[in-house]
Design a protein around this motif. Structure first.
Motif, short mmCIF file in Angstrom:
data_model
loop_
_atom_site.label_atom_id
_atom_site.label_comp_id
_atom_site.label_asym_id
_atom_site.label_seq_id
_atom_site.Cartn_x
_atom_site.Cartn_y
_atom_site.Cartn_z
N PRO A 78 9.86 -3.94 -2.32
CA PRO A 78 9.13 -5.16 -1.92
C PRO A 78 8.12 -4.89 -0.80
O PRO A 78 7.00 -5.38 -0.85
CB PRO A 78 10.26 -6.08 -1.45
CG PRO A 78 11.42 -5.67 -2.27
CD PRO A 78 11.30 -4.18 -2.44
N PHE A 79 8.50 -4.08 0.21
CA PHE A 79 7.58 -3.83 1.32
C PHE A 79 6.32 -3.12 0.84
O PHE A 79 5.20 -3.52 1.13
CB PHE A 79 8.29 -2.99 2.40
CG PHE A 79 7.42 -2.69 3.59
CD1 PHE A 79 7.27 -3.62 4.60
CD2 PHE A 79 6.74 -1.48 3.68
CE1 PHE A 79 6.47 -3.35 5.70
CE2 PHE A 79 5.92 -1.21 4.76
CZ PHE A 79 5.80 -2.15 5.78
N LYS A 80 6.51 -2.06 0.03
CA LYS A 80 5.34 -1.30 -0.44
C LYS A 80 4.49 -2.15 -1.39
O LYS A 80 3.26 -2.09 -1.35
CB LYS A 80 5.79 -0.01 -1.13
CG LYS A 80 6.25 1.04 -0.13
CD LYS A 80 6.62 2.31 -0.88
CE LYS A 80 7.50 3.19 0.00
NZ LYS A 80 8.28 4.13 -0.84
N ALA A 81 5.17 -2.95 -2.23
CA ALA A 81 4.41 -3.82 -3.13
C ALA A 81 3.55 -4.77 -2.31
O ALA A 81 2.39 -5.03 -2.65
CB ALA A 81 5.36 -4.61 -4.02
N ALA A 82 4.11 -5.28 -1.20
CA ALA A 82 3.35 -6.21 -0.35
C ALA A 82 2.15 -5.50 0.28
O ALA A 82 1.04 -6.04 0.30
CB ALA A 82 4.27 -6.79 0.73
N VAL A 83 2.38 -4.28 0.80
CA VAL A 83 1.27 -3.53 1.42
C VAL A 83 0.14 -3.33 0.40
O VAL A 83 -1.03 -3.59 0.68
CB VAL A 83 1.75 -2.17 1.96
CG1 VAL A 83 0.57 -1.29 2.34
CG2 VAL A 83 2.67 -2.36 3.16
N VAL A 84 0.52 -2.87 -0.81
CA VAL A 84 -0.49 -2.59 -1.83
C VAL A 84 -1.19 -3.89 -2.25
O VAL A 84 -2.43 -3.96 -2.32
CB VAL A 84 0.15 -1.90 -3.05
CG1 VAL A 84 -0.83 -1.81 -4.21
CG2 VAL A 84 0.63 -0.51 -2.66
N ALA A 85 -0.42 -4.93 -2.49
CA ALA A 85 -1.01 -6.19 -2.95
C ALA A 85 -1.98 -6.75 -1.92
O ALA A 85 -3.12 -7.09 -2.24
CB ALA A 85 0.10 -7.21 -3.26
N PHE A 86 -1.53 -6.84 -0.67
CA PHE A 86 -2.39 -7.41 0.37
C PHE A 86 -3.60 -6.50 0.63
O PHE A 86 -4.71 -6.97 0.83
CB PHE A 86 -1.62 -7.62 1.68
CG PHE A 86 -0.54 -8.67 1.57
CD1 PHE A 86 -0.75 -9.83 0.83
CD2 PHE A 86 0.68 -8.49 2.20
CE1 PHE A 86 0.24 -10.79 0.72
CE2 PHE A 86 1.68 -9.45 2.09
CZ PHE A 86 1.46 -10.60 1.36
N GLY A 87 -3.36 -5.19 0.60
CA GLY A 87 -4.45 -4.24 0.87
C GLY A 87 -5.53 -4.30 -0.19
O GLY A 87 -6.72 -4.40 0.11
N LEU A 88 -5.12 -4.28 -1.46
CA LEU A 88 -6.11 -4.29 -2.54
C LEU A 88 -6.84 -5.63 -2.59
O LEU A 88 -8.04 -5.68 -2.87
CB LEU A 88 -5.44 -4.00 -3.88
CG LEU A 88 -4.82 -2.61 -4.04
CD1 LEU A 88 -4.39 -2.38 -5.48
CD2 LEU A 88 -5.80 -1.51 -3.60
N ASN A 89 -6.10 -6.71 -2.32
CA ASN A 89 -6.74 -8.02 -2.31
C ASN A 89 -7.76 -8.10 -1.17
O ASN A 89 -8.88 -8.58 -1.34
CB ASN A 89 -5.67 -9.10 -2.16
CG ASN A 89 -6.27 -10.49 -2.20
OD1 ASN A 89 -6.46 -11.11 -1.17
ND2 ASN A 89 -6.58 -10.96 -3.39
N GLU A 90 -7.35 -7.58 -0.01
CA GLU A 90 -8.23 -7.63 1.15
C GLU A 90 -9.51 -6.82 0.91
O GLU A 90 -10.59 -7.20 1.37
CB GLU A 90 -7.49 -7.08 2.38
CG GLU A 90 -8.25 -7.18 3.68
CD GLU A 90 -8.65 -8.60 4.01
OE1 GLU A 90 -7.88 -9.54 3.70
OE2 GLU A 90 -9.74 -8.78 4.55
N ALA A 91 -9.38 -5.71 0.18
CA ALA A 91 -10.55 -4.86 -0.07
C ALA A 91 -11.66 -5.65 -0.74
O ALA A 91 -12.85 -5.43 -0.47
CB ALA A 91 -10.15 -3.67 -0.93
#
Lengths: 337, 254
Positions: A171-184
């Motif tokens: 869950p933590f890594k999924a959140a990092v990836v999801a928020f990071g890619l969305n933010e990009a």
């Protein structure tokens, strides 16, 4: 003019009567709000809890807020929020700048790839993207790094690195990836506006002294684009700080997750939401101060005189007040230096 | 005689169907000052920008010291040079712009050192020493810590000249260097340029300053509508123009 030569005429400013009515109304409203914030209600009402031998207690359950403000679960949640936010922002900023440079490339494939990325990630809810990365194993059970497409050819499939999606996307890594890619997607638009804002003459000048395109971008364009990029990026960081609360939905115990965990046990919903909100406010305040100094740093050269820091402003105000006093009060003026 | 510093033969350039240069021939001898004059839109700046490959010319030959600019001739074909090769060619040709284009985020000193350290690979101490020497030459020693926005236009343009000189160019291009300046600041920039001309620098100057052309230039080229209408010794052609076009141009600017 009859008053010519009379230097002692007093200036009478215009009176703004309407403004005073507004000020009165605002003061009244603020007083009412503050009163309710710190008012007490009978036992058993609202967020108040009976059984402590007190006849009345805080409407906003301040005693509970104080009690939970620094419990280890909340502090641990805060820590996770403070990990998620910068990790996601780093992915977002780095990828965003790359996408912005791609978008401005004369190559049509590169620019349309970047455009499509922004179109997709900005066009779907971040909440959906969060679940998408958590359950990515449903689409891609495993990832491997090797030579592309060779698994269609018998006996040639070589993977240098292979891993299981379920164990990779916690869950933590999924959140990092999801928020990071969305933010990009958002950061790419911010970075692009900054790059466009730099005068074309700067690029020509850099080119004329023999800088390569990479050097021009790194040494001349990006540093000047920063001035335009930083204010909205600060906004994005603060927005990201609060967006990470969505991760509680996929079981990450960040600040809101921790608060939820506690109040599902004891029903002190308001108190714990206030605790979490106060922490968000504190971090946001610190970030705003950081943003001010960062903006000042990158404004170098753009402004003839940089704006004063709050400390400088206070000193200047003190000096102004001190100057109004006669020389007997000089000591006070020196404090302000 | 050695090859001329710049040689253009039949240089053509169009922007989206509009031909700006229609076959220009020009020869610039080493150590001489050449002025390009002409009405706006005549192609003077475009020609200048082709010389350091800021613009690609479409046809014709453009040589600097005998080398084709932006291309390499091998086996009967022209190969376009890659980014790095073009950059190294450009670093030997200094350029001064109408709007100065100093790096706004760097101090005066850093503006002059950045090309030396990042492009030429000069050590930072040597670069600073060279920058100070050049600032002395353009009369701006006291301003090294200032940012461009804190300088007047004339001072900025002198820094821009120092920035270009720091690369130790064999050729200097000036694109209307005084056109964006207040009239009282024009003189200080022209003085620096005259000084540079006296030191033997090869210079190509696009300008509207006819007095500068008359005093300093060895050769003047008059461009009109993408062709060279008239060229020669400024003392001759500016006083007694042969073509009707130059005659009417001079009557407007003088």
């Amino acid at each position: 003019m009859t008053s010519n030569g009379d230097a002692t005429l007093k200036v009478v400013p215009v009176r703004h009567r309407g403004r005073w009515v507004g000020v009165g109304a605002a003061l009244l409203f603020i007083a009412m709000l503050v009163h309710t914030l710190f008012s007490r209600v009978p036992n058993g009402q609202g967020s108040c809890h009976p059984g402590k031998g007190v006849a009345t207690c805080w409407r906003f359950a301040w005693n509970d807020v104080g009690q939970y403000f620094t419990t280890s679960e909340i502090l641990h949640g805060l820590l996770i929020t403070l990990e998620l936010t910068p990790l996601a922002m780093i992915i977002g900023i780095v990828l965003g700048v790359i996408l912005a440079v791609m978008r401005l490339s004369p190559n049509r494939l590169l620019s349309s790839t970047a455009w499509s990325y922004t179109w997709f990630f900005r066009g779907t809810p971040v909440f959906v993207q969060l679940y998408f990365w958590l359950y990515i194993a449903l689409l891609y059970p495993s990832f491997s790094i090797g030579l592309p497409f060779l698994h269609y050819v018998p006996f040639t499939h070589v993977a240098f690195w292979h891993f299981d999606s379920n164990s990779l996307f916690t869950p933590f890594k999924a959140a990092v990836v999801a928020f990071g890619l969305n933010e990009a997607a958002y950061m790419s638009e911010i970075a692009r506006s900054g790059l466009i804002a730099v005068d074309e003459g700067q690029i020509e000048a850099a080119t004329s002294i023999g800088m390569t395109r990479g050097q021009t971008l790194r040494l001349v364009i990006l540093p000047q684009a920063m001035r335009v990029i930083i204010p909205p990026t600060g906004n994005e960081v603060i927005s990201m700080l609060k967006t990470t609360s969505l991760a509680s939905a996929i079981g990450v115990s960040e600040l809101i997750g921790a608060a939820t965990n506690i109040y599902t046990g004891n029903y002190k919903i308001m108190a714990l939401l206030i605790v979490a909100s106060l922490w968000y406010l504190i971090v946001t305040t610190i970030l705003s101060v950081g943003q001010f100094y960062l903006e000042r740093r990158f404004a170098k050269g753009a402004l003839r005189t940089p704006p004063p820091t709050p400390i400088q402003r206070i000193r200047r105000d003190l000096r102004g007040i001190a100057a109004k006093f006669p020389t007997g009060h000089r000591k006070f003026a020196e404090v302000g230096q | 005689m050695t090859s001329p510093m710049v040689e253009a033969r039949g240089v053509r350039k169009s922007y989206g169907g509009v031909e700006v240069l229609k076959g220009v021939d020009l020869t610039v001898v080493r150590g001489e000052v050449t002025c390009l004059i002409g009405p706006s839109g005549s192609g003077k700046s475009t020609l200048l920008r082709c010389i350091n490959h800021l613009e690609k010319h479409d046809a014709g030959e453009l040589r600097v010291e005998g080398h084709l600019i932006g291309y390499e001739a091998r086996d009967g074909k022209l190969y376009e040079l890659n980014d790095k090769q073009i950059c190294s060619e450009r670093s030997q040709i200094g350029m001064v712009f109408q709007r100065f284009n100093l790096f706004q985020h760097l101090t005066v000193l850093e503006n002059i050192t950045i090309g030396q350290t990042k492009v030429k690979g000069v050590g930072s101490d040597a670069a600073v020493a060279k920058a100070r020497e050049l600032l002395a030459r353009v009369g701006l020693v006291a301003k090294e810590k200032n940012y461009p926005s804190q300088l007047s236009g004339g001072q900025q343009q002198r820094v821009a000249i120092a920035r270009a000189l720091a690369m130790e160019p064999k050729l200097m291009l000036f694109d209307e260097p005084t056109s964006a300046l207040d009239p009282e600041l024009v003189g200080e920039v022209l003085d620096v340029m005259k000084d540079l001309a006296l030191s033997g620098m090869t210079m190509i100057v696009v300008t509207h300053e006819m007095n500068f052309a008359r005093e300093v230039a060895n050769t003047v080229y008059f461009l009109d509508q993408g062709v060279i209408e008239e060229s020669g010794d400024p003392k001759v052609i500016l006083s007694a123009p042969a073509s009707q076009r130059l005659k009417s141009f001079l009557s407007k600017v003088l």
